[in-house]
Write a protein that holds these residues in place. Structure first.
Motif, mmCIF file in Angstrom:
data_model
loop_
_atom_site.group_PDB
_atom_site.id
_atom_site.type_symbol
_atom_site.label_atom_id
_atom_site.label_comp_id
_atom_site.label_asym_id
_atom_site.label_seq_id
_atom_site.Cartn_x
_atom_site.Cartn_y
_atom_site.Cartn_z
ATOM 1 N N GLY A 100 62.715 1.631 -17.443
ATOM 2 C CA GLY A 100 63.220 0.479 -18.214
ATOM 3 C C GLY A 100 64.588 0.551 -18.769
ATOM 4 O O GLY A 100 65.365 -0.443 -19.024
ATOM 5 N N VAL A 158 67.060 -0.263 -16.157
ATOM 6 C CA VAL A 158 66.921 -1.852 -15.782
ATOM 7 C C VAL A 158 67.711 -2.601 -16.803
ATOM 8 O O VAL A 158 68.507 -3.612 -16.549
ATOM 9 C CB VAL A 158 65.397 -2.124 -15.623
ATOM 10 N N GLY A 209 68.814 -6.246 -15.415
ATOM 11 C CA GLY A 209 67.682 -6.352 -14.460
ATOM 12 C C GLY A 209 66.585 -7.050 -15.353
ATOM 13 O O GLY A 209 66.483 -7.008 -16.578
ATOM 14 N N HIS A 210 65.392 -7.193 -14.861
ATOM 15 C CA HIS A 210 64.140 -7.788 -15.250
ATOM 16 C C HIS A 210 62.846 -7.207 -14.778
ATOM 17 O O HIS A 210 62.653 -7.303 -13.694
ATOM 18 C CB HIS A 210 64.345 -9.333 -15.373
ATOM 19 N N ILE A 211 62.056 -6.490 -15.295
ATOM 20 C CA ILE A 211 60.992 -6.013 -14.811
ATOM 21 C C ILE A 211 59.835 -6.953 -14.696
ATOM 22 O O ILE A 211 59.178 -7.341 -15.738
ATOM 23 C CB ILE A 211 60.356 -4.763 -15.612
ATOM 24 N N SER A 222 54.741 -4.100 -13.641
ATOM 25 C CA SER A 222 54.647 -2.676 -13.752
ATOM 26 C C SER A 222 53.084 -2.389 -13.759
ATOM 27 O O SER A 222 52.554 -2.917 -14.584
ATOM 28 C CB SER A 222 55.421 -1.939 -14.663
ATOM 29 N N PHE A 241 56.852 -0.448 -9.831
ATOM 30 C CA PHE A 241 57.586 -1.452 -10.647
ATOM 31 C C PHE A 241 58.008 -2.263 -9.544
ATOM 32 O O PHE A 241 58.664 -2.059 -8.389
ATOM 33 C CB PHE A 241 58.706 -0.848 -11.371
ATOM 34 N N ILE A 245 61.091 -5.356 -9.937
ATOM 35 C CA ILE A 245 62.216 -5.531 -10.690
ATOM 36 C C ILE A 245 63.127 -6.516 -9.906
ATOM 37 O O ILE A 245 63.381 -6.343 -8.883
ATOM 38 C CB ILE A 245 63.205 -4.262 -10.952
ATOM 39 N N ALA A 256 71.188 -4.294 -8.782
ATOM 40 C CA ALA A 256 69.936 -3.499 -8.399
ATOM 41 C C ALA A 256 70.279 -2.357 -7.584
ATOM 42 O O ALA A 256 69.665 -1.141 -8.122
ATOM 43 C CB ALA A 256 69.354 -4.396 -7.241
ATOM 44 N N CYS A 306 71.293 0.451 -10.281
ATOM 45 C CA CYS A 306 70.332 0.722 -10.998
ATOM 46 C C CYS A 306 69.435 1.697 -10.412
ATOM 47 O O CYS A 306 69.102 2.982 -10.783
ATOM 48 C CB CYS A 306 69.601 -0.450 -11.361
#
Length: 263
Positions: free
Chosen positions: A132, A135, A140-142, A145, A150, A152, A160, A163
């Protein structure tokens, strides 16, 4: 005399109207109170039924799979969820391109078996916080999960990839291990266009990202050809390997690429 009688009748009628009004007011209050009680009882009954359903559902899952099976998940599970739910991710970028990354812990079942359920759940918590953090740092956006997995979303492929590299660096660093345990995470990234709610293209791109992640080894960040092309000229990112694979549900051979940070 007649005037007195008329006046008395008028007074009695007025008194009767007042009494009737008071009775109506009381009746209305009683009706409202009764309705509140009915609503409260219905709410409790509905909530109770939902609670019972939840408890029995959880108990059934535990009986069928045990605690370990209930908390474990896979990239395939997350991909299947996404293809059904199809959240609107197109807002991440005006161009309609969304980079989708999947990750999970390599050999999680064996690791869970060795650690025991309590230690495993603690490790999952540390793993979630670590993922987290990076991200968020990369915008980014989870999306989803579960357990050690995950899904993402990122507006740009570069976000991406960077990360993913940060996650792998943190896990490879002695200071970034999850407690006393060394874990190896596999990460796969794919990007697609026009990912929208109700658009079948979303399901295809999610499935592709899941297949790419499924081909990754622990410690790897594995890219589809689309992501490789998008980050080929980005500073500090180097494509270090390629392999040709067949991906379930997709026709023909596909080229996937490993990537590392240039020190």
């Amino acid at each position: 005399m007649i005037e007195i009688v008329v006046t008395l009748i008028a007074v009695l009628e007025a008194a009767g109207l007042v009494v009737l009004w008071l009775l109506l007011v009381r009746a209305r209050r009683d009706l409202e109170e009764l309705q509140r009680r009915v609503d409260t009882r219905q709410s409790l009954m509905n909530g109770g039924r939902e609670a019972v359903k939840t408890v029995w559902g959880a108990a059934s899952l535990l009986r069928k799979k045990g605690f370990r099976g209930a908390v474990l998940t896979s990239i395939e599970d997350l991909a299947g969820w996404a293809q059904v739910e199809r959240p609107d991710l197109a807002q991440l970028t005006s161009a309609g391109h969304v980079a989708i990354a999947f990750s999970d812990i390599e050999g999680s079942t064996a690791l869970n078996e060795r650690l025991g359920d309590r230690a495993w759940v603690k490790l999952l918590g540390r793993h979630e916080r670590l993922v987290g953090k990076f991200v968020t740092a990369h915008g980014g956006h989870i999306v989803k999960s579960q357990g050690d997995g995950f899904m993402i979303a990122f507006a740009e492929a570069e976000q991406a990839v960077r990360c993913g590299l940060d996650v792998q660096d943190a896990l490879g660093d002695s200071a970034g291990s999850l407690g006393r345990e060394r874990v190896r995470v596999r990460i796969g990234i794919h990007m697609g266009r026009s990912v929208r709610r109700g658009d079948d293209l979303f399901g295809r791109n999610v499935a592709m990202a899941a297949r790419v992640a499924g081909q990754a080894d622990g410690g790897e960040v594995l890219l589809s050809a689309e992501v490789r092309d998008a980050v080929a000229d980005e500073p500090g990112i180097a494509v270090t390997g390629a392999r040709e694979v067949e991906l379930k549900g997709f026709h023909g051979a596909h080229h996937l690429y490993t990537v590392e940070r240039v020190r």
